[in-house]
Each structure stands twice: as structure tokens, then as C-alpha cells.
Design a protein around this motif. Sequence first.
Motif, PDB file in Angstrom:
ATOM      1  N   ALA A 161       0.842  -1.200   0.000  1.00  0.00           N
ATOM      2  CA  ALA A 161       0.000   0.000   0.000  1.00  0.00           C
ATOM      3  C   ALA A 161       0.880   1.255   0.000  1.00  0.00           C
ATOM      4  O   ALA A 161       0.628   2.217  -0.741  1.00  0.00           O
ATOM      5  CB  ALA A 161      -0.921  -0.005   1.213  1.00  0.00           C
ATOM      6  N   LEU A 199     -10.916   4.978  -0.559  1.00  0.00           N
ATOM      7  CA  LEU A 199     -10.346   3.900   0.249  1.00  0.00           C
ATOM      8  C   LEU A 199     -10.832   3.955   1.687  1.00  0.00           C
ATOM      9  O   LEU A 199     -10.897   2.937   2.375  1.00  0.00           O
ATOM     10  CB  LEU A 199      -8.819   3.973   0.205  1.00  0.00           C
ATOM     11  CG  LEU A 199      -8.199   3.679  -1.160  1.00  0.00           C
ATOM     12  CD1 LEU A 199      -6.719   3.979  -1.145  1.00  0.00           C
ATOM     13  CD2 LEU A 199      -8.438   2.227  -1.546  1.00  0.00           C
ATOM     14  N   ARG A 200     -11.158   5.175   2.160  1.00  0.00           N
ATOM     15  CA  ARG A 200     -11.621   5.317   3.545  1.00  0.00           C
ATOM     16  C   ARG A 200     -13.143   5.353   3.631  1.00  0.00           C
ATOM     17  O   ARG A 200     -13.678   5.634   4.684  1.00  0.00           O
ATOM     18  CB  ARG A 200     -11.021   6.582   4.148  1.00  0.00           C
ATOM     19  CG  ARG A 200      -9.525   6.467   4.371  1.00  0.00           C
ATOM     20  CD  ARG A 200      -9.032   7.575   5.253  1.00  0.00           C
ATOM     21  NE  ARG A 200      -7.693   7.253   5.755  1.00  0.00           N
ATOM     22  CZ  ARG A 200      -6.847   8.151   6.223  1.00  0.00           C
ATOM     23  NH1 ARG A 200      -7.198   9.421   6.256  1.00  0.00           N
ATOM     24  NH2 ARG A 200      -5.652   7.803   6.665  1.00  0.00           N
ATOM     25  N   HIS A 201     -13.820   5.137   2.485  1.00  0.00           N
ATOM     26  CA  HIS A 201     -15.284   5.136   2.457  1.00  0.00           C
ATOM     27  C   HIS A 201     -15.857   6.435   3.003  1.00  0.00           C
ATOM     28  O   HIS A 201     -16.820   6.426   3.771  1.00  0.00           O
ATOM     29  CB  HIS A 201     -15.827   3.923   3.235  1.00  0.00           C
ATOM     30  CG  HIS A 201     -15.206   2.631   2.808  1.00  0.00           C
ATOM     31  ND1 HIS A 201     -15.483   2.043   1.600  1.00  0.00           N
ATOM     32  CD2 HIS A 201     -14.276   1.843   3.392  1.00  0.00           C
ATOM     33  CE1 HIS A 201     -14.769   0.924   1.479  1.00  0.00           C
ATOM     34  NE2 HIS A 201     -14.023   0.787   2.555  1.00  0.00           N
ATOM     35  N   CYS A 240      -4.739  -0.470  -5.100  1.00  0.00           N
ATOM     36  CA  CYS A 240      -5.312  -0.023  -3.826  1.00  0.00           C
ATOM     37  C   CYS A 240      -6.675  -0.670  -3.600  1.00  0.00           C
ATOM     38  O   CYS A 240      -6.992  -1.097  -2.485  1.00  0.00           O
ATOM     39  CB  CYS A 240      -5.452   1.498  -3.807  1.00  0.00           C
ATOM     40  SG  CYS A 240      -3.881   2.358  -3.651  1.00  0.00           S
ATOM     41  N   GLU A 241      -7.497  -0.733  -4.644  1.00  0.00           N
ATOM     42  CA  GLU A 241      -8.805  -1.378  -4.499  1.00  0.00           C
ATOM     43  C   GLU A 241      -8.657  -2.836  -4.104  1.00  0.00           C
ATOM     44  O   GLU A 241      -9.414  -3.356  -3.283  1.00  0.00           O
ATOM     45  CB  GLU A 241      -9.578  -1.275  -5.828  1.00  0.00           C
ATOM     46  CG  GLU A 241     -10.105   0.119  -6.102  1.00  0.00           C
ATOM     47  CD  GLU A 241     -10.845   0.208  -7.439  1.00  0.00           C
ATOM     48  OE1 GLU A 241     -11.666   1.090  -7.599  1.00  0.00           O
ATOM     49  OE2 GLU A 241     -10.547  -0.618  -8.335  1.00  0.00           O
ATOM     50  N   SER A 249      -7.746  -3.080  -0.465  1.00  0.00           N
ATOM     51  CA  SER A 249      -8.868  -2.666   0.364  1.00  0.00           C
ATOM     52  C   SER A 249      -9.995  -3.708   0.347  1.00  0.00           C
ATOM     53  O   SER A 249     -10.636  -3.952   1.370  1.00  0.00           O
ATOM     54  CB  SER A 249      -9.374  -1.318  -0.136  1.00  0.00           C
ATOM     55  OG  SER A 249     -10.514  -0.931   0.550  1.00  0.00           O
ATOM     56  N   ASN A 250     -10.218  -4.335  -0.800  1.00  0.00           N
ATOM     57  CA  ASN A 250     -11.374  -5.229  -0.934  1.00  0.00           C
ATOM     58  C   ASN A 250     -11.105  -6.680  -0.560  1.00  0.00           C
ATOM     59  O   ASN A 250     -12.035  -7.424  -0.279  1.00  0.00           O
ATOM     60  CB  ASN A 250     -11.893  -5.212  -2.382  1.00  0.00           C
ATOM     61  CG  ASN A 250     -12.540  -3.905  -2.718  1.00  0.00           C
ATOM     62  OD1 ASN A 250     -12.982  -3.185  -1.830  1.00  0.00           O
ATOM     63  ND2 ASN A 250     -12.578  -3.567  -3.989  1.00  0.00           N
ATOM     64  N   ASP A 276      -5.083  -3.773   7.356  1.00  0.00           N
ATOM     65  CA  ASP A 276      -5.888  -2.835   6.574  1.00  0.00           C
ATOM     66  C   ASP A 276      -5.226  -1.460   6.619  1.00  0.00           C
ATOM     67  O   ASP A 276      -5.591  -0.595   7.418  1.00  0.00           O
ATOM     68  CB  ASP A 276      -7.306  -2.774   7.153  1.00  0.00           C
ATOM     69  CG  ASP A 276      -8.194  -1.884   6.301  1.00  0.00           C
ATOM     70  OD1 ASP A 276      -7.819  -1.611   5.155  1.00  0.00           O
ATOM     71  OD2 ASP A 276      -9.244  -1.461   6.789  1.00  0.00           O
ATOM     72  N   PHE A 283      -5.289   1.224   4.988  1.00  0.00           N
ATOM     73  CA  PHE A 283      -5.927   2.472   4.569  1.00  0.00           C
ATOM     74  C   PHE A 283      -6.883   3.018   5.626  1.00  0.00           C
ATOM     75  O   PHE A 283      -7.609   3.972   5.372  1.00  0.00           O
ATOM     76  CB  PHE A 283      -6.689   2.250   3.259  1.00  0.00           C
ATOM     77  CG  PHE A 283      -5.814   1.879   2.123  1.00  0.00           C
ATOM     78  CD1 PHE A 283      -4.720   2.674   1.782  1.00  0.00           C
ATOM     79  CD2 PHE A 283      -6.045   0.740   1.376  1.00  0.00           C
ATOM     80  CE1 PHE A 283      -3.896   2.329   0.723  1.00  0.00           C
ATOM     81  CE2 PHE A 283      -5.219   0.397   0.316  1.00  0.00           C
ATOM     82  CZ  PHE A 283      -4.153   1.182  -0.006  1.00  0.00           C
ATOM     83  N   GLY A 284      -6.933   2.411   6.799  1.00  0.00           N
ATOM     84  CA  GLY A 284      -7.829   2.881   7.851  1.00  0.00           C
ATOM     85  C   GLY A 284      -7.281   4.131   8.529  1.00  0.00           C
ATOM     86  O   GLY A 284      -6.414   4.831   8.005  1.00  0.00           O
ATOM     87  N   ASP A 314      -1.721   3.047  10.661  1.00  0.00           N
ATOM     88  CA  ASP A 314      -2.107   3.070   9.260  1.00  0.00           C
ATOM     89  C   ASP A 314      -1.368   4.164   8.499  1.00  0.00           C
ATOM     90  O   ASP A 314      -0.678   4.995   9.087  1.00  0.00           O
ATOM     91  CB  ASP A 314      -3.625   3.251   9.154  1.00  0.00           C
ATOM     92  CG  ASP A 314      -4.356   1.994   9.607  1.00  0.00           C
ATOM     93  OD1 ASP A 314      -3.767   0.914   9.468  1.00  0.00           O
ATOM     94  OD2 ASP A 314      -5.475   2.095  10.115  1.00  0.00           O
TER      95      ASP A 314
END
Lengths: 305, 305, 305, 305, 305
Positions: E82, E129-131, E199-200, E203-204, E261, E263-264, E269
Motif C-alpha cells: 500500500a 479507500l476510507r469510504h 489499492c482497491e 482494500s477489498n 488494513d 488504509f484505515g 495506518d
Amino acid sequence: MIVRPPQHWFRRLFVWHGSVLPNILFRLSLNFIVSCLAVLCYHWHEDFNVNLTLGPFSLLGVAIAIFLGFRNNASYARFIEARVLWGSLLITTRSLMRQAISLMPHPGGEHRRFAMLLTAFTYALKHHLRHEPMAMELTRLLPAQDKAAVLTSYSPCNRLLQLMGQWLGEQRRRGYLSDIDFQTIDTNLNQLSVILGGCERISNTPIPFAYSLIVHRTVYVFCALLPFALVTDLHYMTPLVSVFISYTFIALDALAEELEDPFGTEANDLPLNAMAHTVESNLRDMINDHTHLARVCPDSHCRLD
Amino acid sequence: MIVRPPQHWFRRLFVWHGSVLPNILFRLSLNFIVSCLAVLCYHWHEDFNVNLTLGPFSLLGVAIAIFLGFRNNASYARFIEARVLWGSLLITTRSLMRQAISLMPHPGGEHRRFAMLLTAFTYALKHHLRHEPMAMELTRLLPAQDKAAVLTSYSPCNRLLQLMGQWLGEQRRRGYLSDIDFQTIDTNLNQLSVILGGCERISNTPIPFAYSLIVHRTVYVFCALLPFALVTDLHYMTPLVSVFISYTFIALDALAEELEDPFGTEANDLPLNAMAHTVESNLRDMINDHTHLARVCPDSHCRLD
Amino acid sequence: MIVRPPQHWFRRLFVWHGSVLPNILFRLSLNFIVSCLAVLCYHWHEDFNVNLTLGPFSLLGVAIAIFLGFRNNASYARFIEARVLWGSLLITTRSLMRQAISLMPHPGGEHRRFAMLLTAFTYALKHHLRHEPMAMELTRLLPAQDKAAVLTSYSPCNRLLQLMGQWLGEQRRRGYLSDIDFQTIDTNLNQLSVILGGCERISNTPIPFAYSLIVHRTVYVFCALLPFALVTDLHYMTPLVSVFISYTFIALDALAEELEDPFGTEANDLPLNAMAHTVESNLRDMINDHTHLARVCPDSHCRLD
Amino acid sequence: MIVRPPQHWFRRLFVWHGSVLPNILFRLSLNFIVSCLAVLCYHWHEDFNVNLTLGPFSLLGVAIAIFLGFRNNASYARFIEARVLWGSLLITTRSLMRQAISLMPHPGGEHRRFAMLLTAFTYALKHHLRHEPMAMELTRLLPAQDKAAVLTSYSPCNRLLQLMGQWLGEQRRRGYLSDIDFQTIDTNLNQLSVILGGCERISNTPIPFAYSLIVHRTVYVFCALLPFALVTDLHYMTPLVSVFISYTFIALDALAEELEDPFGTEANDLPLNAMAHTVESNLRDMINDHTHLARVCPDSHCRLD
Amino acid sequence: MIVRPPQHWFRRLFVWHGSVLPNILFRLSLNFIVSCLAVLCYHWHEDFNVNLTLGPFSLLGVAIAIFLGFRNNASYARFIEARVLWGSLLITTRSLMRQAISLMPHPGGEHRRFAMLLTAFTYALKHHLRHEPMAMELTRLLPAQDKAAVLTSYSPCNRLLQLMGQWLGEQRRRGYLSDIDFQTIDTNLNQLSVILGGCERISNTPIPFAYSLIVHRTVYVFCALLPFALVTDLHYMTPLVSVFISYTFIALDALAEELEDPFGTEANDLPLNAMAHTVESNLRDMINDHTHLARVCPDSHCRLD
């Protein structure tokens, strides 16, 4: 025709697998005999005031873990790299054929000639890696003049690449391909060169022999001494446990040795026949040549189709 | 002429391999002597109320496993990277030659000049990495003017790359090559630059010396103290077991040291002579120059041909 | 709809996770029964003068650590590589679509045709990897003529790539794309070829079966003998501890087996349905086609959207 | 001037190496004192009915093996990546210079200007990574206007890349370079951008601090408690063995910390001075500028020349 | 503003670090309570004839070493990947901006538009990424029309890439860029597509949940049983040693979970805010826009500037 290994966990315990176990059966019997001797001589070596405990073995275990783990990883990495290179061969020949067809839609029999050169390269590489004569396959695929040039060359596979390059240069001079088109295709010829060089490297440079030697000696001395350490506690059970522990170490040693040279013809080696067959089938399919190729049966545990 | 090591598992136990064992024989004899002392002094050190058990050794074993495993992996990675770089040299010189022939089919003696520059680069790299004089080889391959420019340069190999670039630029100005063709070939010259830089990096930057130092000390102190811990249980068998355990650890230490600098001339180093010879043979074959090159014999455990 | 696993450390201890535990429950019960037998027979095997201590198990532990660790890493590497390849599929199809739109802003329905070919490639790859019939999806996406060509081909996915290449060549001949533009897009078609070849390699070449076999046997014999070694110290607690230790080893063995073939339809396999759906949604969005696609629910522990 | 470390195995045991041992000498003395206390208090803690055996330490050993091994690998990977990036800097600057010379054989002083920009980039990167002022070097290499633009920029190195790009664009507009030539060179400028970004990443993102913290605490508590566990068996020998075991663990911890930040100026850090000097010497050599550069002495264990 | 962690080895032992220790303090207290219970019940469980020795724990140690080591490596690899992707984002946006400026020196406000698109892509990726909602940032950077197109898209980041591609195509049709120039820049757009897809993917697709579950259970049951095994030897010291050993294992488990994770917004992070800020500052600097951006403070242990 492909016999899949059993998936069920219980049947796997007793499956008779053709690759590793038969090769090491004799060595395991030796270990069994030594174990029996250890049980018989148990009372004697107590008199010598020598207690071979499991302590030194755990120190040897450290050394074996480093060595065997390292060698196993190194052998598997060679196997995987060889597989990736042959996978890349399929990818690149398909890409080259696709590019030739897209860029030169109607140039007479030229597609067929290019497909045959690519197929010949694949078979030549296979025979080169297995140190087999390649004349027969080349006769099937190439005109006599090319065949002669390839067979008398210092490096037949590289000569085939050179012939492809010359064919490409010819198409350019005839005006079928622009400079850019030449570059587009030439990038993939470079990729074939990388595949050739990579396979030659794996085939010509084994893991330094000293590694195999030290691993080998450590494992065998370890297994030979093991019964004498186990007998104090296990008594009559010694042969059983000793053979089982030896099985795991010797099998790993033997398997790593098989994988180290992935281009051979042993049980766990790469199914080069089937893979070359796949390349030819793909290329023929792309030029709509539906010649029926005899299906090649890979060995029972390879699922390549 | 290549003597293949024995494949049979039993003969491998006793093969006399020329690389590692002879170098460490003296150290193993020292260990043998210390072991004998440990057996003789056994009754004394009981009086001092000191029981050197195997417990502390298993803790040291953890440290050694980390250190030795790490250093072994790092050394082997250097060896493999060096081998890949030289494999890539063969790949790239063949690709460059193929491109030059495809793109400029009949430009007089220019093919030969390019082939000689590529060959000279290969030999210059070999001599540069081994810190040997390269004048002799260059005289054989290059005209006097180029040779002088190369030898007086700060970095001879890089100067050879520059000469190739200038040759390429010249062909472009003469109209033999288009911009695109120049780019197509220049990409592979960049690759040669990457190979040169990679070899220089491996040669100039060893594994941080502190690693070797700590591994070395840990292994030798471990082996020196081992007999005193083994003697309680093993008694008269101590020297045998101690020497064997020491063999595995010291051999791994010595082997990792050999592999760390893969461009040297020790037993397990890369056969640069044979590899440079292969490059020259391939290039000469591609320009149909069948000069008979004396076959170079690599050392007995390298199968490169 | 996606049920996220509990984040809190305490609830995680008792969560009922649908993938590994149910599969191995029967084997753990067997281990429980053997453990109970070991407790019951405790007094008997003392009479046979056999003390199965934990010593031999720590040696087996070394072997298991090497094997299980290796196989776990190799399986996970396959899983990750498969995931990266499918991630790369999304990346490449988006890039191809972007390039087609940037370079040919108004060529009638050609964007849609290219998008459908890319979508068809994605679904064909999914069905090919899962050995499912692909006719239905192709009917939805392709004109009848293309569909027939794909379905009768030796390698349907590769034929779709060829159709894309021919479409591209056609645009070039019509003057919509220059040589350079063709090259720009063709580089990404090569990338699709790499993805196809990579997925086929993972699907066709499992980890050498001998590894699975040796790991499997070592783990199961280890777990079967464990109660007899634990019973001396633990007595009535034996079943509890034995089942727990067996759980960790057998669960790792079972999980590695699931991950080894990441294109299947088991609990921990890749959510190919959802990923193909994402590719289609992205491509439709890029050509402003807002057809409502039914949302695909991946399994409960995949967060892909 | 470069003092090579001793090659002989025996002299290596006692060599005084300037990097790790001095830093940790104080901590080892503390361990020595604690060990002596442990020997003195031996009879007391028996009265408390507490037997600190080596058992718990082998469990800690597992934790330490994971942690220390992991952190060591992570630190070394950072060191190697940093070295590869600087090696790549040399490779790329040489390639760029070669391309500029091949493509534009006689454009007045332009070669020199490009060489100076490349050299300035190298020194600016060095000073940027070491957080040192770079004005002096830039004055030496750049005209006043460029220097001002670089020093007032948010990111001086990136501004130098931009200046190179603008110089390149200017040559293209003047007709010295075609579109293709621009692309050929620009690919290597991208590579410089990758090097810059990679070095910034290593410099700005340390290994998560929590790792260092946990490793650190585990190692030091382990070493502090060790003497109390050893004293039961070793008695008067405790300080010796305890200090030796502590040496291996603490030295690895300290070394990993040094390597973690490879751009610093400690003993095991990268010789950036010497490497920047090499870049400048190579570039000057390529434009036949034989200015005598003062030779930079790298630290005693780096062999870079 | 950045508080650097203490460098001195002694102060590090007692530093209060805000990320891992507070999270696990409650679990360690539980372990402390269980340890006290173990001390109190010591005499009772002797009566049950159960001796929980450290033997079974060393077998569990093997399993934990494999699991925890594997999961730690896998989590750290995700963290590093990441970070590399975001480093690559900075590299690529700078390269794209440099190319746009070099190739189109005076095209009015076009540079600014491209810089804003690149900046918007960066922020959109962060929020994706952080929604988090991204409307506010887009309003700041994009004209209303683009903003609407992005926000209504299935994949906002990909739509931004498409807008860049269309902007590029427009420049080409206007004659500002040649085919080759388009290709030069488009290669870097592909790179942005790779970054987005990478990145997706991270994250996924979490590490298969079964791993976390098995590691988690093994570690916690291990720590819960540990006091009962330690109490025989350590007696009153049990709580101290048990809590310390549990600390190392539980802290590693908790840290690996945080890094998994990246990207949190937890302590360890990635500082996406600061990194997006760096991209914007660099791009603004390159187009000589000296708008003062409020400095973003990364969390105390990140040195990114």
C-alpha cells in the motif's frame, strides 16, 4: 485419461503415489534394520556409559531446518520459475501470432510460416533442454533450408529467433509492416529471447553442489543415529517411530532433488510434451488450421490441457 | 570433460567434494581436539559444580538459526542475482545482434563491428569484476583507437556502451536506421547498462560486515563450547557427534562466505570464463563467423555449455 | 448484505466460521476418541516398557514446521497471484476502454463493441477456469458470428483476444488509429494475454502432489500419536489439549488445501462472480450505458464491491 | 586507503569492528553485572521456592525468533532497496548521458549542461536524504538562475527533473530531437522520478515503530532474566555464557536499527558521498571532461570505487 | 510538530507508545488474573494428578511460529505494498506533470486543469479507500460539470482517469501533442490505473478470515493455559513471566491486525492525508502556483513531509 489423486483426507494417507515413496523405500528399509539393531543392542551400549539422548538431535534439528528448508525453497523456486517461463512461452507465442494476424491481414502463406517458426522454436527448446535430438520435429515443421541452418548452428533455438527476426525484417522491407509495427512485434521476440535464456540458465546452473552435499549428509547421519536416541524411551516401538521420522526427512530431501532439475523426465518434472502440444494447438487454431493433433497424455498428476 | 557429481544417494555420502570440506578441515580437527580434552577433563569440571547442559545451547540455536539462515539466504540471493545478470547479458547481446541483422540486412562490415563491441563489453565486464587487466582481450577484438579510448576511460565498460551508442547514432545519421529503429535497439543498450550497474553493485557492496562477524563468532564459540555440553551424556562418543554437528554449522558458514562474492575465482563462484565464451560463440554464430574458439572448460560442477 | 466478521477479540474466539472448522470436525472427533482411548489404556502401555515422551514429537515438529510452513506459503502465494491477476484484469480492461475512448472519440457503435468483447473475455475466463459452459454469457454479449467462432475454438479466451486484435487492425486500416495508437492499445492486449496465461498456469499446475502427500501424512500421524505422549503428564486433561493442538495443525493443512486452487467455488476461493460483475459495471459506466445490472452478492467474508 | 576486514576465520573472531560492538558494550557490561548478582544471590532465591528454568525462555525464544527475524529481514530489505535505488541512479544517469550523446552529436555546450543537471540531481538527492543544506554543491554545478529556482522549490530534486524535462522539450522544439527521441530519453527521466520517489519513501516511512518497541522490550527483558535461569546449572560460568548469548541478541537488535535508516551517516549506512562522486566521475568522463575530482574515501568496510 | 520516538535503548524500554499497548491492556490484565488464580489453585490441581508441563507448549509454539510469522509477514507485505502504491502515485503524478509541461510549454490554462485533475484523483482515491464522501474536495478542485460526472459514476476514480484521457485526446486533436507524445503520457496514465486497481485490491480482499481466526484462537488459548504450566517452577513469579510472554504474542497478533488494513485511520495506518497533501504541494509547485496550503500534521510516528 488423467487420474486425479484422491481428494479425501483419509484415502490420501494410504495412496500409493508413484513419485517419491518408491525411490526411497530401500533407504527406509535400511533405517528399519538399523532400528532393530538398536533395540537388540540396547543393553550393550548402556554398559559403555553412553546415553545418546535427544538433546544433540534437537541441535542437529536446527541445522537441518535451515538447510532442508533453504534447499526445498530453492528447488521449488527453480521449478516455479521454469513453469512460469513455459507459461510465458505460450503467452508470447499467442501474442506474436495475434499481432501478425492483426497487422498483416492477407499476406498469403506468411501466417503459416510464422506459426511454424514459433512452433519449431517451442519444440527445439524442449529438445534442447532435455538433450534430445530435434531433427525429426524440425523436418515436420520447417522447409529444408531453414532446418539445415538451425541444425548446424551453435545454438539452434537462437537461430530460430534470428530467422523470425529476418522474416520480420523482410515483411518490413516489402512494406507490409511499418517501423512501429516492427517494434511492436520485436518486443515480443525479445521476450522469447528472455525465455530461452532463462531456461538455459536453470538447466545449466544447478544449486551449488555443496548445498546438496551438506544437506544430504546431515539428513542421512541424522536418520542413522536416530534409533539409538529413541530406543531408551520407546523400546520396541523404536523401528516404527524412527522409520516415520526418517520418512519425512528423506522424502523431503528426495523431492527437492527431483524438483531441482525441472526439465528432466522424472515424475515431478514439468510436462514439456503436453505444453509444447498446447502451443502448437493454439497456434494452429489461430490460423484456422484444424489439423487433428494426437492428444498428448501428461503424467497422471498434471492437469495441463 | 565435465565430471558430474554422483547421483546415487549412497555414493554422495562419501564423495570428496573439492570446495567446502578441505577449507574447513583444520577447524574441524581443532574441534576434535577440544572434544577429546572435554572427555579427559570430564571429572575435573564436575568438581567445579558447573553443569554445562544443552539448555543454553538451544537458546543459542535460536540466534544461530536466525543469523545463519538469514546470511545464507542473503549470500545465495547475491549468487543468483549475479547469475541472472550474466544470463541476461547473453539474452541481451543475442537480442541486440538479432535486431541489428533484421533491421540492417546488408551494411558491409557493420555487423561484425557491432558483434565485436558486444563481445568486448562482455570480456571487459568479466575482467572488471575480477580486477584483472583487460588490455589483451581488447586488442584481440577492437581497433586500436577504440581500445585506447576504452582503456583510458574512468569506466571502461561504460565507455564501450557509449561507443555502441555512437555507432548506433552514426547508422541513424547515415539513414540505415529510422528513429523508431534506434529506439528499438537503444532499449536493449539500456538493458546492458542495467546489467553493468547491477554487477558493479554486487561487487562493490558486500553484505554489511557486522553480519558476517556476529554469525562467525556465534558459530565458532558455539562449536567450541559444544563438546563440554555433550560430554555428560555421550562420554567417549563426544568427539564424533561434536565434529559432525560442528561440520554442519561451519560448512554452512564457509559456503555462505564463498557465495557472497560470486565474481571471484573460488570453487563455487560463477564460471565467468565459460559464460563469456558462450556469448562470443553465439555472436560469432549469428554473423556466420565460424572461427573455431578454443573450448573453455568450466570447473567440474558447472554444467554451463 | 455483506456480513462482516466480528472485530472484537473476544467474540472472535467463539465465532462459528463457515469455511474450515466444519470440514475438519469429524477428524477432530476422531482425535478426541483416540485421546480417550489413550487415557483408558494408560496403565497398559506402561507394562510394555514403552514411554512415548514428547522428545520425538519435537523432532517431528521441525519437519512439520518446514513442510507445513512451506506449503502454506506456496498455497497463499497462488491465492495472491490469482487475485493480482484478476485485479490486473480490471485494471487492464479499464485502461483499454479509456484508450479506445480517448483515441477514437466518435466512431459510432465501436466503443460498445469493444466493451462487449472485453466483458465477454472476462466471463469466458471465469467459466474457463471453473470448467463451466460459457455459451449463455456469450449469447448475451456477442453477435452470433463471433460467438460461434469463440465456442468452436481450441482456446475460447484466446480467440476473443484475437477478435479484439482484428477489431483493432480494422480500425487502423479505416484510418481511425495510427500505427502508434495501435501500438499503445496493443501493449494492453498483450497484458490481457499475460493474465490469461497466468490464470491457466495456476489452474493447470498444482503444487507437486508429493508435497501435499507428505505434509498430509506427517500431520495426521503426528496427531494420531500425540495423545499417547501427552497422557503421561496430562492424564484426564489429555483429550482437551490433544484436540486443541490437532486443531491448529489440521486446520492449517485444510486451509492450505482450499487456497491452493483459488478458482474453485469453496468458501475461501476468489469471488470470480463479483469480480466479473465489477469489470462489466466499470466498462458499461465508461460508455455511459446505465443498464441496471443485478448486484452479485459475494460470499460473506469478501468485501469486494 | 580502504582497510579490508580480515578474511581469515581465526582473526575474524577477535577483530575490533567499529560499528556494532562499541555501541552495545555498556549494555553488555550491565548484563555482566546482573549475571554476577545472579551468582551471588543464588542461595537466596532458592529459599523463595522459585526455580527459573530454561523452559519459559524457549517459549520466549519462539517469539524472539519471529520478531527479530522479521525485523532483521525488513531492515535489510530497506538497506538493499536503498542500495539498488542508488545503483539504479548510476545506471540511469549513464544511460541518459549516452542517449544524449548518441542522438545529438554536436550541439555545442548542451552535453555539459545536461551532465551538470544530472550531477546536481544526484547531489541534491544526497543532501535531501541527509537533511543537509545543498546550496554549496548547486552553486558549483548550476547557473545562478537554475540554482535559485531549485532552492526556492517545494521539492528541489523534482524541480531539477522538471528542468531536465524543459531542456529536453527545448531541444525538441529546436529540431535536435524528434518525438521518438524525446520519448526514448523521457523514459529514463521517468526512471529518475521513480528513484527519487523510492528514496523519499524509504526515508519518510520507517518500519512501524511498534515493531521496534516490542522487539526491543522482548530482547532486553529476555537478556535481563537470562542469568537467573542459567545460574542453576552453570554456577560460576554464568556471566560468561550469559554475556555471550546476550551479545548475539543485542547485536542483532542494534544492527537492524542501524540498517533501518540506510541514508544516515552511521557505520553501516550507505556511502552516499562515494556514490555521488562515482556518478559525477562517470558523467564527466563521458563528456571528456577530465577535471580531477578529489577522491572520496568511503568508510573502511565499503569497497565502492 | 512531529514527536520522534526516543532513540536511546533504555528510554525505549519504558516509552508509552499510543498504538498497541493500550489496546491490549485489558487482555493482559485478564492474563494477570488467571495467573494469580493458577498460583492460588496450585495445590489443588496437583491432587487431580495432572501436570501441565511446558512440553505441549513447545509443540503449540511450532504452530504459533508458523501461523503468527506467516500472518505477520502477510500483513506487513500488505502495508508495504500500500505504501509503495501511494509512493508510486506521487512519482507518477510528478512525471505526468513534468511531461505535460515539457511537451506543451504554453497552452494557456491547460497545465492548471491537468494538475487539478491529478490532485482530484489523489483525493478521490483517499476518500474512496476510507469510504468517506469526496464531494467537498472535488468542489474545491474541479469545475461543476466534471464534478457531477465523477460523483454520479460507478467508479469515481476511474472516471477521473477517463477525464484525463479525454483531455489528452483533445490536446492531440488540437495539434498540441503528436501520436508519440500521447503515447508517452498515456503510459503514465496506465500507471495511475495500476495504482487505483492495486489499492482497491488491498482494500477489498483481506487476508482469508480463517487465518486470523486460527491465529487468534491459538494465541489466546496458549496464553490462557500458560500460567498453569509455569506455576510448577516459578511459583510466585508466575504472573510476571506469564504476562510478559503473553504481551509479546498478543501484541504481535494485535499489530498484525492493525497493519492488515493499511488504509484505515488507526495509529499504524498510512498517513493518507499527509501524502495527498504532498502530491498537491508538488503539483502546485510545478505549475508555479504558490497557494499556501495548510500544513497537514501526520501522526506522531510518521516522518513523511
